[in-house]
Write an enzyme that holds these catalytic residues in place. Structure first.
Site, mmCIF file in Angstrom:
data_model
loop_
_atom_site.group_PDB
_atom_site.id
_atom_site.type_symbol
_atom_site.label_atom_id
_atom_site.label_comp_id
_atom_site.label_asym_id
_atom_site.label_seq_id
_atom_site.Cartn_x
_atom_site.Cartn_y
_atom_site.Cartn_z
ATOM 1 N N HIS A 168 0.531 -1.394 -0.145
ATOM 2 C CA HIS A 168 0.294 -0.099 0.034
ATOM 3 C C HIS A 168 0.372 1.349 0.120
ATOM 4 O O HIS A 168 0.375 2.220 -0.539
ATOM 5 C CB HIS A 168 -0.471 0.102 1.197
ATOM 6 C CG HIS A 168 -2.270 1.099 0.974
ATOM 7 N ND1 HIS A 168 -2.829 2.313 0.084
ATOM 8 C CD2 HIS A 168 -3.055 0.436 1.070
ATOM 9 C CE1 HIS A 168 -3.308 2.718 0.211
ATOM 10 N NE2 HIS A 168 -4.135 1.975 0.893
ATOM 11 N N ASP A 386 -10.800 -4.579 -18.883
ATOM 12 C CA ASP A 386 -10.987 -5.334 -19.754
ATOM 13 C C ASP A 386 -9.447 -5.643 -20.107
ATOM 14 O O ASP A 386 -8.952 -4.771 -21.226
ATOM 15 C CB ASP A 386 -11.893 -4.817 -20.347
ATOM 16 C CG ASP A 386 -12.553 -5.690 -22.460
ATOM 17 O OD1 ASP A 386 -11.836 -7.586 -21.942
ATOM 18 O OD2 ASP A 386 -12.645 -5.502 -22.888
#
Length: 448
Positions: A168, A386
């Site tokens: 993170h 995608d």
């Protein structure tokens, strides 16, 4: 609920190949790049797991998602080469990336299960999640370890799971999606990213001289016995997720006074969760409890604006506090009024004050005693990635309760249930006894 019960009982086997390091496809600069003072918060020194579930796509017949993603990843790392390096700690706890080009950890896997077995609308917690994102022994550290771990697991039906574990300190959700978008674009044939990565971590460094100008409930000093009864017990934890669609939001709004009816969905859900969780945890009535919500600085900083393409951490955790007794015994409106003040307390000055606080107070950790943190990632577009197989059927953090204190942090995810209702999904992590009380209290709120 049926889908969640189905998932909980699902057991399957994942066969993994030996983990490998994927290096950039071309030579990259060998240099040291400093993280910002916002990145270098000890409270961000943990890993966050994400998962995207993809259907079988007939037009991609003959294409192997493992090969497609592995090759796109190597090309993407040419542009995002700091991800292929290793994190080091410098003077005063300042973090930096040694751009070694060693690469990110990659795992190729197969599972003897089909996507349909995860239910009509997959939701966390996912069964066998530790198998879908394997923690490679010896490579799970924050410093001197791979900054990303990626596992692509083929499913029996031709679909697959694309899982990723992020250090993170390197990026927030927005920055990670930008990186993943580049993988997706290159996987579909692009030669370069549509948005080029920008480092410029000095944008979120402390001022000279540093000065704390705001109230920061999220960094208040804790008493010496801060590992007391209101720290979440680490044994017998339970994960569940809760859906808030139009029906649930309307039910919550019915209990509100007129002046709070225009509060956002985020605020209403956050107040409800905070109140139910406080009741479930049975804190001492006089104990202070805090609610903190992440606020993305990108659309809010104007002078100067955050550079387009910046993929570092660009958020802070402003919060509000009360006592457990007041939050538990008062109507929802009490918690909601406090929650509505969170975003209004955020200004350009606030994030600068956080960076300065890191320097002046020796990089303190978040105040964890009695704290609950919510992070809304519902608009970042994880499910829209995608890679050639269309949008995922689920995309986002793999579960709530990430970080050093399980149950401290949760996420708001976009979700469409099996009735076609759209809303937000909240994965929660609580001790088993507290989870039972939480569910009961939440049901009471939704019946009013």
């Amino acid at each position: 609920m049926a889908s969640q019960l189905l998932q909980a009982s699902l057991v399957f086997t994942v066969t993994r190949k030996k983990p490998e390091l994927i290096a950039p496809a071309k030579p990259t600069p060998r240099e040291i790049k400093c993280l910002s003072d916002i990145d270098s918060q000890p409270g961000l020194m943990f890993h966050v797991p994400f998962m995207m579930f993809y259907r079988n796509e007939p037009s991609m017949s003959g294409k192997d998602p493992v090969k497609v993603i592995r090759e796109a990843l190597a090309k993407t790392l040419v542009f995002y080469y700091p991800f292929a390096g290793r994190l080091r700690e410098g003077y005063g706890g300042k973090l930096m990336v040694d751009c070694t080009g060693e690469g990110v950890m990659f795992i190729e896997a197969d599972a003897d299960v089909a996507l349909k077995h995860f239910g009509h609308a997959p939701r966390p917690p996912f069964p066998c999640s530790d198998e879908l994102l394997y923690d490679v022994p010896g490579f799970g550290g924050i410093l001197n370890s791979p900054l990303l771990l990626i596992q692509v697991t083929r499913l029996r039906c031709g679909g697959f799971v694309f899982a990723i574990r992020l250090n993170h300190t390197m990026s927030d959700a927005s920055g990670l999606v930008q990186f993943l978008n580049t993988i997706a674009e290159i996987a579909r044939g692009a030669e370069a990213p549509s948005v080029y990565p920008v480092w410029q971590r000095e944008f979120f460094d402390a001022r000279n001289p540093p000065r704390i100008t705001c109230t920061h409930y999220e960094f208040e000093e804790e008493p010496a016995d801060s590992m007391g009864p209101n720290i979440i017990p680490l044994d017998n934890l339970v994960h569940r997720s809760f859906f808030f669609g139009p029906t649930e939001i309307s039910a919550l709004r019915r209990s509100l006074p007129p002046h709070l009816l225009k509060c956002s969905r985020f605020e209403v859900v956050t107040a409800c969760l905070w109140r139910c969780r406080t009741i479930a945890m049975e804190f001492d009535p006089n104990e202070e409890v805090r609610i903190c919500g992440t606020v993305n600085a990108r659309p809010r900083l104007k002078n100067p604006p955050v550079p387009n393409g910046y993929y570092g951490n660009a958020f802070v955790y402003p919060g509000a506090k009360s006592t457990a007794g007041k939050v538990s015994k008062n109507p929802l409106a009490h918690a909601l009024e406090l929650v509505t003040n969170i975003k209004s307390s955020f200004t350009e000055e606030y994030i600068k004050s956080v960076a300065d606080l890191m320097i002046l107070k020796g990089r303190p950790r978040f105040t964890v005693q009695g704290t609950f943190i919510v992070s809304d990632v519902s608009r970042f577009g994880f499910s829209e990635l995608d890679i050639g197989w269309g949008q995922s059927v689920f995309g986002g953090p793999a579960h709530g309760g990430v970080g050093g204190i399980p149950g401290l942090i949760t996420f708001y995810l976009p979700y469409e249930d099996n009735k076609g209702d759209r809303g937000i999904l909240v994965p929660m992590c609580l001790p088993a006894i507290a989870m039972g009380k939480f569910v009961k209290e939440l049901e009471n709120c939704l019946m009013k």
